[in-house]
Design a protein around this motif. Structure first.
Motif, PDB file in Angstrom:
ATOM      1  N   ARG A 127      20.216  20.847 -19.718  1.00 16.77           N
ATOM      2  CA  ARG A 127      18.923  21.005 -19.050  1.00 16.77           C
ATOM      3  C   ARG A 127      19.078  20.895 -17.534  1.00 16.77           C
ATOM      4  NH1 ARG A 127      13.915  18.057 -22.244  1.00 16.77           N
ATOM      5  NH2 ARG A 127      14.043  19.305 -24.167  1.00 16.77           N
ATOM      6  N   PHE A 128      19.906  19.949 -17.112  1.00 14.32           N
ATOM      7  CA  PHE A 128      20.096  19.776 -15.677  1.00 14.32           C
ATOM      8  C   PHE A 128      20.695  21.032 -15.067  1.00 14.32           C
ATOM      9  CE2 PHE A 128      22.788  18.829 -12.057  1.00 14.32           C
ATOM     10  CZ  PHE A 128      21.915  18.163 -11.221  1.00 14.32           C
ATOM     11  N   ARG A 129      21.744  21.553 -15.687  1.00 14.61           N
ATOM     12  CA  ARG A 129      22.395  22.730 -15.119  1.00 14.61           C
ATOM     13  C   ARG A 129      21.438  23.916 -15.055  1.00 14.61           C
ATOM     14  NH1 ARG A 129      25.203  27.369 -15.969  1.00 14.61           N
ATOM     15  NH2 ARG A 129      27.151  27.618 -14.750  1.00 14.61           N
ATOM     16  N   HIS A 130      20.672  24.111 -16.122  1.00 21.41           N
ATOM     17  CA  HIS A 130      19.733  25.231 -16.144  1.00 21.41           C
ATOM     18  C   HIS A 130      18.703  25.105 -15.022  1.00 21.41           C
ATOM     19  CE1 HIS A 130      17.004  28.297 -17.677  1.00 21.41           C
ATOM     20  NE2 HIS A 130      16.018  27.415 -17.567  1.00 21.41           N
ATOM     21  N   SER A 131      18.095  23.931 -14.896  1.00 20.57           N
ATOM     22  CA  SER A 131      17.042  23.754 -13.883  1.00 20.57           C
ATOM     23  C   SER A 131      17.615  23.774 -12.469  1.00 20.57           C
ATOM     24  CB  SER A 131      16.282  22.451 -14.125  1.00 20.57           C
ATOM     25  OG  SER A 131      17.148  21.334 -14.038  1.00 20.57           O
ATOM     26  N   ALA A 132      18.850  23.283 -12.299  1.00 21.55           N
ATOM     27  CA  ALA A 132      19.451  23.251 -10.961  1.00 21.55           C
ATOM     28  C   ALA A 132      19.729  24.648 -10.435  1.00 21.55           C
ATOM     29  CB  ALA A 132      20.737  22.436 -10.984  1.00 21.55           C
ATOM     30  N   LEU A 133      19.959  25.596 -11.336  1.00 21.65           N
ATOM     31  CA  LEU A 133      20.352  26.935 -10.914  1.00 21.65           C
ATOM     32  C   LEU A 133      19.193  27.941 -10.938  1.00 21.65           C
ATOM     33  CD1 LEU A 133      23.856  27.158 -12.608  1.00 21.65           C
ATOM     34  CD2 LEU A 133      23.281  26.523 -10.256  1.00 21.65           C
ATOM     35  N   ILE A 134      17.965  27.446 -11.154  1.00 23.60           N
ATOM     36  CA  ILE A 134      16.794  28.311 -11.042  1.00 23.60           C
ATOM     37  C   ILE A 134      16.651  28.748  -9.583  1.00 23.60           C
ATOM     38  CG2 ILE A 134      14.271  28.365 -11.172  1.00 23.60           C
ATOM     39  CD1 ILE A 134      14.455  26.482 -13.562  1.00 23.60           C
ATOM     40  N   ARG A 135      16.325  30.009  -9.389  1.00 26.65           N
ATOM     41  CA  ARG A 135      16.251  30.557  -8.029  1.00 26.65           C
ATOM     42  C   ARG A 135      14.923  30.201  -7.365  1.00 26.65           C
ATOM     43  NH1 ARG A 135      21.213  32.948  -6.168  1.00 26.65           N
ATOM     44  NH2 ARG A 135      22.425  33.180  -8.072  1.00 26.65           N
ATOM     45  N   HIS A 136      14.730  28.916  -7.159  1.00 29.20           N
ATOM     46  CA  HIS A 136      13.564  28.430  -6.413  1.00 29.20           C
ATOM     47  C   HIS A 136      14.066  27.558  -5.276  1.00 29.20           C
ATOM     48  CE1 HIS A 136      10.604  30.096  -9.033  1.00 29.20           C
ATOM     49  NE2 HIS A 136      10.889  29.317 -10.075  1.00 29.20           N
ATOM     50  N   PRO A 137      13.263  27.338  -4.232  1.00 31.02           N
ATOM     51  CA  PRO A 137      13.704  26.486  -3.121  1.00 31.02           C
ATOM     52  C   PRO A 137      13.966  25.053  -3.581  1.00 31.02           C
ATOM     53  CG  PRO A 137      11.704  27.701  -2.555  1.00 31.02           C
ATOM     54  CD  PRO A 137      11.922  27.878  -4.025  1.00 31.02           C
ATOM     55  N   ILE A 138      14.819  24.356  -2.857  1.00 25.40           N
ATOM     56  CA  ILE A 138      15.066  22.951  -3.166  1.00 25.40           C
ATOM     57  C   ILE A 138      13.769  22.177  -2.996  1.00 25.40           C
ATOM     58  CG2 ILE A 138      15.766  22.274  -0.819  1.00 25.40           C
ATOM     59  CD1 ILE A 138      17.986  20.569  -2.285  1.00 25.40           C
ATOM     60  N   GLY A 139      13.502  21.277  -3.910  1.00 25.56           N
ATOM     61  CA  GLY A 139      12.250  20.535  -3.912  1.00 25.56           C
ATOM     62  C   GLY A 139      11.213  21.121  -4.844  1.00 25.56           C
ATOM     63  N   HIS A 140      11.456  22.318  -5.364  1.00 23.60           N
ATOM     64  CA  HIS A 140      10.532  22.940  -6.309  1.00 23.60           C
ATOM     65  C   HIS A 140      10.473  22.081  -7.573  1.00 23.60           C
ATOM     66  CE1 HIS A 140       8.850  25.870  -9.146  1.00 23.60           C
ATOM     67  NE2 HIS A 140       8.394  26.527  -8.076  1.00 23.60           N
ATOM     68  N   PRO A 141       9.290  21.881  -8.145  1.00 23.94           N
ATOM     69  CA  PRO A 141       9.178  20.986  -9.315  1.00 23.94           C
ATOM     70  C   PRO A 141       9.955  21.449 -10.534  1.00 23.94           C
ATOM     71  CG  PRO A 141       7.107  22.171  -8.878  1.00 23.94           C
ATOM     72  CD  PRO A 141       7.982  22.359  -7.686  1.00 23.94           C
ATOM     73  N   SER A 142      10.326  22.744 -10.593  1.00 21.10           N
ATOM     74  CA  SER A 142      11.112  23.232 -11.735  1.00 21.10           C
ATOM     75  C   SER A 142      12.587  22.888 -11.615  1.00 21.10           C
ATOM     76  CB  SER A 142      10.970  24.756 -11.862  1.00 21.10           C
ATOM     77  OG  SER A 142       9.634  25.108 -12.120  1.00 21.10           O
ATOM     78  N   ARG A 143      13.016  22.487 -10.409  1.00 14.84           N
ATOM     79  CA  ARG A 143      14.419  22.140 -10.176  1.00 14.84           C
ATOM     80  C   ARG A 143      14.562  20.623 -10.118  1.00 14.84           C
ATOM     81  NH1 ARG A 143      17.229  24.747  -5.338  1.00 14.84           N
ATOM     82  NH2 ARG A 143      19.055  24.337  -6.640  1.00 14.84           N
ATOM     83  N   PRO A 144      15.786  20.086 -10.261  1.00 15.71           N
ATOM     84  CA  PRO A 144      15.978  18.642 -10.064  1.00 15.71           C
ATOM     85  C   PRO A 144      15.568  18.237  -8.652  1.00 15.71           C
ATOM     86  CG  PRO A 144      17.895  19.629 -11.111  1.00 15.71           C
ATOM     87  CD  PRO A 144      17.021  20.768 -10.676  1.00 15.71           C
ATOM     88  N   SER A 145      15.271  16.968  -8.467  1.00 13.48           N
ATOM     89  CA  SER A 145      14.826  16.494  -7.161  1.00 13.48           C
ATOM     90  C   SER A 145      15.932  16.686  -6.122  1.00 13.48           C
ATOM     91  CB  SER A 145      14.436  15.019  -7.226  1.00 13.48           C
ATOM     92  OG  SER A 145      15.599  14.208  -7.268  1.00 13.48           O
ATOM     93  N   PRO A 146      15.570  16.838  -4.849  1.00 18.38           N
ATOM     94  CA  PRO A 146      16.584  17.000  -3.800  1.00 18.38           C
ATOM     95  C   PRO A 146      17.600  15.864  -3.765  1.00 18.38           C
ATOM     96  CG  PRO A 146      14.422  17.574  -2.948  1.00 18.38           C
ATOM     97  CD  PRO A 146      14.201  16.992  -4.317  1.00 18.38           C
ATOM     98  N   ALA A 147      17.146  14.639  -4.058  1.00 22.60           N
ATOM     99  CA  ALA A 147      18.059  13.487  -3.999  1.00 22.60           C
ATOM    100  C   ALA A 147      19.166  13.595  -5.030  1.00 22.60           C
ATOM    101  CB  ALA A 147      17.278  12.180  -4.197  1.00 22.60           C
ATOM    102  N   VAL A 148      18.811  13.921  -6.270  1.00 29.99           N
ATOM    103  CA  VAL A 148      19.838  13.965  -7.316  1.00 29.99           C
ATOM    104  C   VAL A 148      20.733  15.192  -7.140  1.00 29.99           C
ATOM    105  CG1 VAL A 148      18.558  15.213  -9.120  1.00 29.99           C
ATOM    106  CG2 VAL A 148      20.253  13.534  -9.769  1.00 29.99           C
ATOM    107  N   LEU A 149      20.180  16.293  -6.653  1.00 26.44           N
ATOM    108  CA  LEU A 149      21.020  17.456  -6.385  1.00 26.44           C
ATOM    109  C   LEU A 149      22.061  17.143  -5.323  1.00 26.44           C
ATOM    110  CD1 LEU A 149      18.562  20.510  -6.413  1.00 26.44           C
ATOM    111  CD2 LEU A 149      20.507  20.116  -7.940  1.00 26.44           C
ATOM    112  N   ALA A 150      21.635  16.473  -4.253  1.00 29.45           N
ATOM    113  CA  ALA A 150      22.575  16.148  -3.181  1.00 29.45           C
ATOM    114  C   ALA A 150      23.669  15.215  -3.680  1.00 29.45           C
ATOM    115  CB  ALA A 150      21.823  15.513  -2.009  1.00 29.45           C
ATOM    116  N   ALA A 151      23.299  14.250  -4.541  1.00 28.55           N
ATOM    117  CA  ALA A 151      24.299  13.314  -5.082  1.00 28.55           C
ATOM    118  C   ALA A 151      25.286  14.038  -5.999  1.00 28.55           C
ATOM    119  CB  ALA A 151      23.600  12.181  -5.837  1.00 28.55           C
TER     120      ALA A 151
END
Length: 423
Positions: free
Chosen positions: A26-50
């Motif tokens: 689920r994480f990989r799928h949502s992380a690679l959605i073509r939406h801007p960082i911070g979009h609610p469909s993607r993981p939060s900016p904090a966890v992506l950066a980590a």
């Protein structure tokens, strides 16, 4: 996005070694959605950066690892703003980011920062009531909305135990007390033992079951229907025993009053028995169906930490004073190094950085035993050769982990140093 995908795919195979509790697919799928960082469909900016930060570290590619300071700054900046945002998963994702950064700092030998983020993770976990998932008791107010499905609930259950593992293993490594005493009533854990993540995906978690006193029941040998035999559950139990052994060992004083000694001795015998019972019931690696590389690594850490608990508990007794303690400590140390020798290296490009502490303690016991044997009037040459051969073979394997992270490199260099003084 191509670089993001590369870093995520480097990170996820080893994510279990640094406390990643989110569902990986689920994480990989949502992380690679073509939406801007911070979009609610993607993981939060904090966890992506980590995650990107760990992807850089694990890549071992100089043109990527040189960017770690930039990504670390970005991760810390986003983490600081995480809870003030509107992301629907901000609490759980901030908790995940705190855990990943804790491991990053510990793996880098930056212990003060690691402890800071561990404390933050524990505080956020309590505020989110992850220790009360499926509690049979009334739950307190939580930062979390109700879980959408079994997989999301499974993530919260994993988060509870992974946060506890983080807190306790590094408390032992740093000879400190953990942030939480889980035996205290205010910190009681009702969350059930975690299942393997695919069990939640396949609907093998009862939607109506309720649980209570999971931690208390385990340490007091109370039988329950929630047996906790998944790899993460076994690692959680081994961690609890290691930290309790460390805590009890640090209470030892050779000149303690008789009443304190009696209480200490009673606790010592009870914990020693519990550790032995737990180790006897540990699932061997070759007895699990569909064993994945991640599960194999978790089991290696769990088995090793269980033996480290015996080493730590019996370290309070001088080697020359108690033959039984010496024997138990030596047997446990040899078991740790035999696990090292049996490691299938093609699955182990990286391992939990806490293993440096475990390997060093086992190596020291073996070297101490060699010194004792050499001082005997008639050295038992067969034992000396057996111990020396095991140590040498284990060191060869350990050296393959030297460049995994700075902390493992340092611990392994310490093992090499004590090897130089080996008789």
């Amino acid at each position: 996005m191509d670089m993001a995908e590369k870093l995520i795919d480097i990170f996820l195979p080893f994510s279990s070694e640094v406390g990643f509790f989110l569902n990986t697919s689920r994480f990989r799928h949502s992380a690679l959605i073509r939406h801007p960082i911070g979009h609610p469909s993607r993981p939060s900016p904090a966890v992506l950066a980590a995650v990107y930060l760990w992807g850089l570290r694990l890549s071992k590619q100089p043109f990527l690892t040189t960017q770690e300071p930039i990504f670390l700054f970005r991760a810390l900046e986003r983490l600081a703003k995480g809870l003030s945002g509107i992301h629907p998963q901000k609490a759980m994702h901030n908790l995940q980011a705190e855990i990943l950064l804790s491991y990053y700092f510990f793996a880098s030998g930056r212990f003060l920062e690691g402890r800071y983020h561990t404390a933050a993770a524990i505080s956020l976990g309590l505020g989110s009531s992850i220790h009360m998932v499926r509690s049979a008791h009334s739950t307190s107010l939580s930062l979390l909305r109700p879980a959408r499905d079994a997989v999301e609930e499974g993530e919260r259950i994993h988060a509870c135990w992974i946060a506890m593992i983080l807190d306790k293993i590094w408390a032992v490594a740093l000879s400190d007390a953990p942030n939480l005493d889980h035996q205290h009533e205010s910190c009681a854990v009702d969350t059930p033992w975690p299942l393997e993540m695919n069990a939640y995906e396949e609907g093998r978690f009862s939607p109506t079951a309720r649980y209570s006193n999971t931690f208390h029941n385990f340490v007091n040998c109370v039988p329950t229907s929630d047996t906790g035999m998944s790899t993460i559950a076994l690692l959680s139990k081994a961690t609890i025993l290691w930290q309790r052994a460390d805590s009890l060992a640090r209470q030892w004083r050779p000149d303690m009053p008789w009443d304190q000694f009696t209480s200490f001795h009673t606790s010592f015998l009870a914990l020693d028995s519990l550790i032995d019972t737990f180790r006897a019931g540990l699932v061997p690696l070759n007895c699990i169906a569909h064993l994945t590389p991640a599960m194999a690594r978790i089991l290696v850490v769990a088995h090793s930490i269980a033996y480290a608990a015996t080493i730590r508990l019996h370290s309070v007794i001088p080697l020359a004073m108690d033959v039984n303690a010496r024997c138990k400590r030596l047997t446990a140390a040899r078991a740790v190094l035999e696990i090292v020798v049996a490691i299938p290296l093609h699955h182990f490009g990286f391992i939990n950085p806490i293993m440096g502490t475990v390997w060093l303690s086992a190596s020291q016991v073996l070297v101490d035993e060699l010194h004792l044997l050499r001082r005997q009037h008639v050295p038992r040459q067969g034992e000396v050769e057996a111990h020396t051969m095991l140590f040498t073979r284990a060191l060869e394997v350990l050296l393959t982990f030297s460049d995994s992270c700075p902390l493992l490199g340092y611990r392994i260099s310490r093992i090499q140093e004590i090897c130089v003084g080996m008789p």
